[in-house]
Design a protein around this motif. Structure first.
Motif, PDB file in Angstrom:
ATOM      1  N   TYR B  35       0.844  -1.179   0.000  1.00 33.63           N
ATOM      2  CA  TYR B  35       0.000   0.000   0.000  1.00 33.63           C
ATOM      3  C   TYR B  35       0.889   1.242   0.000  1.00 33.63           C
ATOM      4  O   TYR B  35       2.009   1.217   0.500  1.00 33.63           O
ATOM      5  CB  TYR B  35      -0.870   0.059   1.256  1.00 33.63           C
ATOM      6  N   ARG B  44      -3.807   3.215  -0.180  1.00 31.00           N
ATOM      7  CA  ARG B  44      -4.217   2.754  -1.495  1.00 31.00           C
ATOM      8  C   ARG B  44      -3.367   1.553  -1.892  1.00 31.00           C
ATOM      9  O   ARG B  44      -2.145   1.577  -1.793  1.00 31.00           O
ATOM     10  CB  ARG B  44      -4.093   3.877  -2.527  1.00 31.00           C
ATOM     11  N   ILE B  46      -1.359  -0.953  -4.063  1.00 30.16           N
ATOM     12  CA  ILE B  46      -0.536  -0.880  -5.275  1.00 30.16           C
ATOM     13  C   ILE B  46      -0.555  -2.226  -6.006  1.00 30.16           C
ATOM     14  O   ILE B  46      -0.994  -2.323  -7.150  1.00 30.16           O
ATOM     15  CB  ILE B  46       0.912  -0.490  -4.930  1.00 30.16           C
ATOM     16  N   LYS B  57      -2.395  -6.665  -9.815  1.00 29.10           N
ATOM     17  CA  LYS B  57      -2.471  -5.219  -9.669  1.00 29.10           C
ATOM     18  C   LYS B  57      -3.566  -4.822  -8.690  1.00 29.10           C
ATOM     19  O   LYS B  57      -4.614  -5.454  -8.617  1.00 29.10           O
ATOM     20  CB  LYS B  57      -2.743  -4.568 -11.033  1.00 29.10           C
ATOM     21  N   GLU B  59      -5.151  -0.918  -6.831  1.00 27.63           N
ATOM     22  CA  GLU B  59      -5.795   0.310  -7.280  1.00 27.63           C
ATOM     23  C   GLU B  59      -4.876   1.222  -8.084  1.00 27.63           C
ATOM     24  O   GLU B  59      -5.291   1.887  -9.029  1.00 27.63           O
ATOM     25  CB  GLU B  59      -6.282   1.119  -6.066  1.00 27.63           C
ATOM     26  N   VAL B  60      -3.610   1.327  -7.651  1.00 25.61           N
ATOM     27  CA  VAL B  60      -2.681   2.305  -8.231  1.00 25.61           C
ATOM     28  C   VAL B  60      -1.359   1.640  -8.612  1.00 25.61           C
ATOM     29  O   VAL B  60      -0.300   1.942  -8.066  1.00 25.61           O
ATOM     30  CB  VAL B  60      -2.443   3.481  -7.248  1.00 25.61           C
ATOM     31  N   ASP B  62       0.461   1.700 -11.509  1.00 24.27           N
ATOM     32  CA  ASP B  62       1.336   2.293 -12.523  1.00 24.27           C
ATOM     33  C   ASP B  62       2.613   2.847 -11.907  1.00 24.27           C
ATOM     34  O   ASP B  62       2.587   3.569 -10.917  1.00 24.27           O
ATOM     35  CB  ASP B  62       0.591   3.403 -13.276  1.00 24.27           C
ATOM     36  N   SER B  84       5.860  12.177  -7.893  1.00 25.91           N
ATOM     37  CA  SER B  84       4.520  11.721  -7.505  1.00 25.91           C
ATOM     38  C   SER B  84       4.559  10.432  -6.694  1.00 25.91           C
ATOM     39  O   SER B  84       3.541  10.046  -6.090  1.00 25.91           O
ATOM     40  CB  SER B  84       3.648  11.504  -8.741  1.00 25.91           C
ATOM     41  N   GLN B  85       5.688   9.765  -6.673  1.00 28.65           N
ATOM     42  CA  GLN B  85       5.827   8.545  -5.891  1.00 28.65           C
ATOM     43  C   GLN B  85       6.375   8.799  -4.485  1.00 28.65           C
ATOM     44  O   GLN B  85       6.594   7.853  -3.720  1.00 28.65           O
ATOM     45  CB  GLN B  85       6.707   7.534  -6.630  1.00 28.65           C
TER      46      GLN B  85
END
Lengths: 112, 115
Positions: B35, B44, B46, B57, B59-60, B62, B84-85
């Motif tokens: 997460y 969230r 991952i 995979k 929710e997120v 990418d 953003s990570q």
């Protein structure tokens, strides 16, 4: 998928019971309700879970309504160390095989 | 019995660099999860794994890759880090035998900053 709705924040006086509500009106018949909490900067900690009946353990009690559309987590004698974000989660069924989707939770502030 | 252990605890990366976060559990759990947690966003998902050699995979997903070569370890990779990570990453595990009725056990997180 079942979603949960929790108030963003609550206050509670030290020594009093803290009652944290959660709505999960789209819950399916065999989905469990889980509660976790996260004390600042630590990993979330499991508290309790239930299906239909009320549950109690050394940390808390969980009251689930008869129609299972809502539940309440009760901390019977809140202490300052119970200040945390509390997450109510319903297991999401389907391809995730036991996945748990977290919302934003309720920030509980226990005050002296 | 250490539970779920995450390494490193802190890391600062420059944009474009790569790194791997390691999660290890000693509870013989089948399921493992990664997460991320950003301010005001909750946790969230991952990626997750339901057993050795399998991943899926969340929710997120990418920008991330994962591997589960050994049952006790779940690795999260960032091939080309982006600002953003920047986040706190949590690993969790749970038993599969009663998957609908088994709680998640979390590590204490990895705090990653990408500049």
């Amino acid at each position: 998928d079942a979603k949960t709705t929790q108030p963003p924040s609550m206050d509670c006086a030290e020594g009093r019971a803290a009652n944290l509500p959660c709505n999960h009106s789209t819950i399916s018949g065999n989905e469990y309700v889980y509660w976790y909490r996260q004390i600042h900067s630590q990993g979330p900690q499991y508290i309790i879970h239930g299906l239909k009946n009320n549950e109690t353990n050394e940390m808390a009690s969980l009251i689930i309504t008869e129609d299972r559309k809502s539940s309440t987590l009760i901390l019977p004698h809140a202490t300052l160390r119970d200040t945390a974000v509390y997450y109510c989660i319903v297991r999401v069924r389907g391809g995730s095989q036991g996945n748990l989707i977290f919302g934003k939770g309720t920030k509980l502030s226990v005050k002296p | 019995n250490a539970g779920v252990t995450q390494t490193p605890k802190f890391r600062v990366l420059k944009t474009g660099q790569s790194m791997t976060l390691l999660c290890a559990q000693d509870m013989n759990h089948e399921y493992m999860y990664w997460y991320r947690q950003d301010p005001g966003m909750g946790l969230r998902l991952i990626h997750y794994s339901v057993g050795e050699g399998t991943t899926a995979k969340g929710e997120v997903p990418d920008g991330y890759n994962v591997s589960r070569l050994k049952k006790q370890n779940f690795l999260l990779g960032l091939e080309s880090a982006a600002p953003s990570q920047t986040s706190v990453y949590f690993c969790a595990s749970r038993a599969a035998a009663i998957a609908y009725n088994s709680p998640l056990h979390f590590g204490n997180g990895t705090r990653l900053t990408v500049t």
